[in-house]
Design a protein around this motif. Structure first.
Motif, PDB file in Angstrom:
ATOM      1  N   ILE A 299       0.822  -1.216   0.000  1.00 14.85           N
ATOM      2  CA  ILE A 299       0.000   0.000   0.000  1.00 14.85           C
ATOM      3  C   ILE A 299       0.853   1.262   0.000  1.00 14.85           C
ATOM      4  O   ILE A 299       0.608   2.204  -0.769  1.00 14.85           O
ATOM      5  CB  ILE A 299      -0.949  -0.006   1.216  1.00 14.85           C
ATOM      6  N   ILE A 300       1.880   1.306   0.858  1.00 12.68           N
ATOM      7  CA  ILE A 300       2.689   2.531   0.967  1.00 12.68           C
ATOM      8  C   ILE A 300       4.125   2.325   0.509  1.00 12.68           C
ATOM      9  O   ILE A 300       4.898   3.272   0.466  1.00 12.68           O
ATOM     10  CB  ILE A 300       2.695   3.065   2.414  1.00 12.68           C
ATOM     11  N   GLY A 301       4.486   1.093   0.192  1.00 13.58           N
ATOM     12  CA  GLY A 301       5.860   0.814  -0.197  1.00 13.58           C
ATOM     13  C   GLY A 301       6.737   0.515   1.004  1.00 13.58           C
ATOM     14  O   GLY A 301       6.433   0.905   2.132  1.00 13.58           O
ATOM     15  N   MET A 302       7.825  -0.185   0.776  1.00 14.98           N
ATOM     16  CA  MET A 302       8.744  -0.554   1.856  1.00 14.98           C
ATOM     17  C   MET A 302       9.771   0.545   2.054  1.00 14.98           C
ATOM     18  O   MET A 302      10.288   1.111   1.089  1.00 14.98           O
ATOM     19  CB  MET A 302       9.449  -1.864   1.521  1.00 14.98           C
ATOM     20  N   TYR A 303      10.071   0.883   3.309  1.00 17.95           N
ATOM     21  CA  TYR A 303      11.153   1.818   3.622  1.00 17.95           C
ATOM     22  C   TYR A 303      11.907   1.304   4.828  1.00 17.95           C
ATOM     23  O   TYR A 303      11.486   0.340   5.487  1.00 17.95           O
ATOM     24  CB  TYR A 303      10.634   3.241   3.826  1.00 17.95           C
ATOM     25  N   ASN A 304      13.043   1.920   5.126  1.00 19.08           N
ATOM     26  CA  ASN A 304      14.008   1.342   6.071  1.00 19.08           C
ATOM     27  C   ASN A 304      13.412   1.009   7.429  1.00 19.08           C
ATOM     28  O   ASN A 304      13.682  -0.050   7.996  1.00 19.08           O
ATOM     29  CB  ASN A 304      15.193   2.292   6.237  1.00 19.08           C
ATOM     30  N   ALA A 305      12.628   1.911   7.999  1.00 16.22           N
ATOM     31  CA  ALA A 305      12.107   1.697   9.349  1.00 16.22           C
ATOM     32  C   ALA A 305      11.222   0.466   9.440  1.00 16.22           C
ATOM     33  O   ALA A 305      11.108  -0.142  10.508  1.00 16.22           O
ATOM     34  CB  ALA A 305      11.337   2.931   9.814  1.00 16.22           C
ATOM     35  N   MET A 306      10.603   0.074   8.323  1.00 13.88           N
ATOM     36  CA  MET A 306       9.711  -1.086   8.344  1.00 13.88           C
ATOM     37  C   MET A 306      10.468  -2.354   8.710  1.00 13.88           C
ATOM     38  O   MET A 306       9.928  -3.242   9.366  1.00 13.88           O
ATOM     39  CB  MET A 306       9.035  -1.242   6.988  1.00 13.88           C
ATOM     40  N   TYR A 307      11.724  -2.447   8.280  1.00  7.09           N
ATOM     41  CA  TYR A 307      12.530  -3.622   8.633  1.00  7.09           C
ATOM     42  C   TYR A 307      12.754  -3.681  10.139  1.00  7.09           C
ATOM     43  O   TYR A 307      12.741  -4.760  10.738  1.00  7.09           O
ATOM     44  CB  TYR A 307      13.870  -3.585   7.912  1.00  7.09           C
TER      45      TYR A 307
END
Length: 397
Positions: A299-307
Motif C-alpha cells: 500500500i505505501i511501499g517498503m522503507y528502512n524503518a519497516m525492517y
C-alpha cells in the motif's frame, strides 16, 4: 550537552530512515486545522503518566488489595532466618542457593553438621528476602486491574475505528493519519504503564524469566516510541489490544490461587491458555506481523524503518513462543496431576513448600523445646540452633 544531544537526535531521527520516501518531519508538524499528528514532545508525557500510575498502584495495593488479602489471612510477615553460620553463609554466596550433593558432603565435613541440617539451612536461607503471599497478591491485583481496564478501554475506543476490522486501514493515507484524543491517551497511558514496569522491575517480585521480561519491556517501549514518531499508531493500538486481551486472565487466575479458590483458578488457567494461543500465536503473527511486513509494502511501499518494526515484532513473537512452551509444561502437569502447576514465571520453584516447612519446623522445634515464644517472646538463638542441629526432619523436596 544540548548541542551534543541535538546532533545525536538529528542523526538518529534521520528522515530517510524513519519516513517513507519524499516525506519530512516538517510535513508532519501540526497546523491549526483540527488535524493532529504525533509529535516528539509527546514522548515526555508517558513519564508523567508512569509517575501517576506508580502512585495509583501504591494507593490501590494498600487501600484495596491489602484489606482483601488480610480478609483471607494471607501471610504478610517475613520468614524466620536460619541460625547464623559464617561457613554456610560464605558457601551460600559462593556456590549458590542450591548446593549439589558433593557440596553438601564437603560442607558437612567442614561444619560437623548433618547433610539434612545443611539442606534445611539453605532452604531457610533462600526464604530470606522472599516476598510474602500478601506482597505477591497485592502486585498481582494491580496488574489484573490495569490489564483488564486497558483491554476493555482499548476495545471501546477502537470499536468504531475501521482498522480494528480491516488491517489494511492502518496504511491508507499513512503517515498523514489524524490521531483522536481517545487514541492519544490510550497510547500515552499504555506507554506510561510499561515505563512504570521498567522503573519497578528491581523492586517487584523477581521471576524466572526476569531477563525475558526486561527484553519484552524494552522491545515494547521501543516499538511504541518508534511507531509514535513515525505515526504508525493504528497498528500499534492493535498490538496493545492483542497483548492486553490475555494478560488479565493469568493475573486473575493467580489472584484466585492466592485466595485458595483452586477450581476457579484452574478454569481461568484453561481460558488463559486458549486465549494465549489465539492471540499470541495466531492473531499476532498472522494478522499483525503480516500487515506490517506484507500489507504495508503493497500500500505505501517498503522503507528502512519497516525492517526495524518487523524485527521488533518478531522478537516479541520469539518471547511468545518461549512463554507458550512454559504454559504447555503447566498444561501437561495439569493433565497428569489434575492441578495447575505454579506459574513457571514465578520467583522460584518449590517456594510454597519451603515457606510451609519453615513455619512448621520452627513450630515443632518450639513445642519440643518448651519455648513459649508467642506468649512471652523468650525464643533464643540457642533454642533455634538446637532445633536445627538434629537430622530428624525430612530431606529437601
Amino acid at each position: 550537552m544540548a548541542a551534543i544531544y541535538k546532533s545525536f537526535a538529528d542523526t538518529f531521527w534521520t528522515e530517510s530512515f524513519w519516513l517513507p520516501n519524499n516525506h519530512t518531519w516538517k510535513s508532519l508538524e501540526n497546523k491549526d486545522n483540527g488535524i493532529y499528528y504525533p509529535q516528539f514532545h509527546d514522548l515526555y508525557v508517558p513519564f508523567i503518566v508512569a509517575a501517576v500510575l506508580l502512585l495509583i498502584r501504591k494507593i490501590f495495593e494498600n487501600v484495596v488489595a491489602y484489606p482483601l488479602g488480610k480478609w483471607y489471612n494471607l501471610r504478610e510477615k517475613g520468614y524466620r532466618p536460619p541460625p547464623p553460620d559464617t561457613v554456610l553463609e560464605a558457601a551460600y554466596r559462593q556456590i549458590g542457593k542450591h548446593p549439589s550433593h558433593k557440596d553438601l558432603q564437603a560442607l558437612s565435613k567442614r561444619t560437623d553438621k548433618g547433610i539434612r541440617t545443611i539442606e534445611r539451612w539453605f532452604r531457610y536461607r533462600r526464604l530470606q528476602g522472599k516476598y510474602t503471599p500478601m506482597k505477591r497478591f497485592q502486585e498481582t491485583c494491580w496488574r489484573f486491574l490495569f490489564y483488564f481496564t486497558a483491554f476493555y478501554y482499548g476495545i471501546y475506543i477502537l470499536w468504531d475505528k475501521p482498522w480494528l476490522w480491516d488491517t489494511k486501514e492502518c496504511w491508507y493515507g499513512h503517515p498523514f493519519q489524524h490521531i483522536t484524543s481517545d487514541v492519544y491517551w490510550y497510547y500515552m497511558v499504555e506507554m506510561g504503564f510499561y515505563w512504570a514496569l521498567v522503573f519497578s522491575l528491581m523492586t517487584d517480585i523477581k521471576r524466572k524469566d526476569f531477563w525475558e521480561m526486561v527484553i519484552h519491556h524494552v522491545v515494547t517501549i521501543g516499538l511504541m516510541v518508534f511507531s509514535w514518531a513515525g505515526n504508525m499508531v493504528r497498528v500499534g493500538t492493535l498490538v496493545l489490544c492483542c497483548h492486553d486481551a490475555v494478560d488479565y486472565f493469568m493475573e486473575l487466575a493467580k489472584v484466585f490461587n492466592y485466595l485458595k479458590y483452586q477450581k476457579t483458578c484452574d478454569a481461568l488457567f484453561v481460558v488463559f491458555t486458549v486465549m494465549w494461543f489465539i492471540t499470541r500465536l495466531c492473531i499476532f503473527p498472522f494478522k499483525l506481523i503480516y500487515t506490517v511486513g506484507i500489507e504495508s509494502p503493497m500500500i505505501i511501499g517498503m522503507y528502512n524503518a519497516m525492517y526495524l518494526y518487523v524485527f521488533l515484532l518478531m522478537a516479541l513473537q520469539v518471547l511468545h513462543v518461549i512463554w507458550f512452551y512454559m504454559i504447555c509444561r503447566m498444561v501437561y502437569f495439569y493433565v497428569i496431576t489434575g492441578k495447575v502447576q505454579k506459574d513457571d514465571r514465578s520467583s522460584s520453584e518449590g517456594e510454597q513448600s519451603e515457606e510451609e516447612e519453615n513455619d512448621n519446623y520452627y513450630d515443632e522445634t518450639n513445642k519440643q523445646n518448651g519455648v513459649q515464644s508467642l506468649q512471652n517472646g523468650s525464643t533464643t538463638k540457642r533454642d533455634i540452633t538446637m532445633g536445627l542441629s538434629g537430622d530428624s526432619a525430612p530431606a529437601s523436596s
